[in-house]
Design a protein around this motif. Structure first.
Motif, PDB file in Angstrom:
ATOM      1  N   LEU A 233       0.822  -1.205   0.000  1.00  0.00           N
ATOM      2  CA  LEU A 233       0.000   0.000   0.000  1.00  0.00           C
ATOM      3  C   LEU A 233       0.860   1.262   0.000  1.00  0.00           C
ATOM      4  O   LEU A 233       0.596   2.214  -0.750  1.00  0.00           O
TER       5      LEU A 233
ATOM      6  N   ALA B 220       2.558   1.610  -3.499  1.00  0.00           N
ATOM      7  CA  ALA B 220       1.652   1.951  -4.590  1.00  0.00           C
ATOM      8  C   ALA B 220       1.140   3.385  -4.491  1.00  0.00           C
ATOM      9  O   ALA B 220       0.872   4.013  -5.511  1.00  0.00           O
ATOM     10  N   SER B 221       1.018   3.902  -3.296  1.00  0.00           N
ATOM     11  CA  SER B 221       0.429   5.232  -3.134  1.00  0.00           C
ATOM     12  C   SER B 221       1.454   6.296  -2.782  1.00  0.00           C
ATOM     13  O   SER B 221       1.084   7.347  -2.273  1.00  0.00           O
TER      14      SER B 221
ATOM     15  N   GLU C 146       0.910   9.820  -4.653  1.00  0.00           N
ATOM     16  CA  GLU C 146      -0.297  10.508  -4.215  1.00  0.00           C
ATOM     17  C   GLU C 146      -0.169  10.999  -2.778  1.00  0.00           C
ATOM     18  O   GLU C 146      -0.671  12.075  -2.439  1.00  0.00           O
ATOM     19  N   MET C 147       0.506  10.227  -1.937  1.00  0.00           N
ATOM     20  CA  MET C 147       0.693  10.651  -0.549  1.00  0.00           C
ATOM     21  C   MET C 147       1.588  11.882  -0.479  1.00  0.00           C
ATOM     22  O   MET C 147       1.353  12.775   0.333  1.00  0.00           O
TER      23      MET C 147
END
Length: 59
Positions: free
Chosen positions: A17, A20-21, A24-25
């Motif tokens: 998680l 993958a993010s 965006e984070m």
């Protein structure tokens, strides 16, 4: 299945998680801070999870 193995699988999923993010984070959470390597931290967390899954518990 052992409780430690289940926790290891959960840690692996959390690492995926984070990896993958990561972009965006950085855009939403740390907009005023320079880019933080969430993908690298996700890989490290995933490795820790793998160690937890494949560790022998003979105790």
């Amino acid at each position: 299945m052992n409780d430690s193995k289940l926790k290891g699988i959960a840690v692996i999923l959390f690492g995926i998680l984070l990896s993958a993010s990561g972009a965006e984070m950085n855009r939403t959470v740390l907009a005023s801070f320079s880019d933080f390597p969430f993908a690298l931290i996700g890989i490290i967390v995933g490795i820790v999870g793998l160690i937890m899954v494949f560790k022998n518990n003979k105790g």
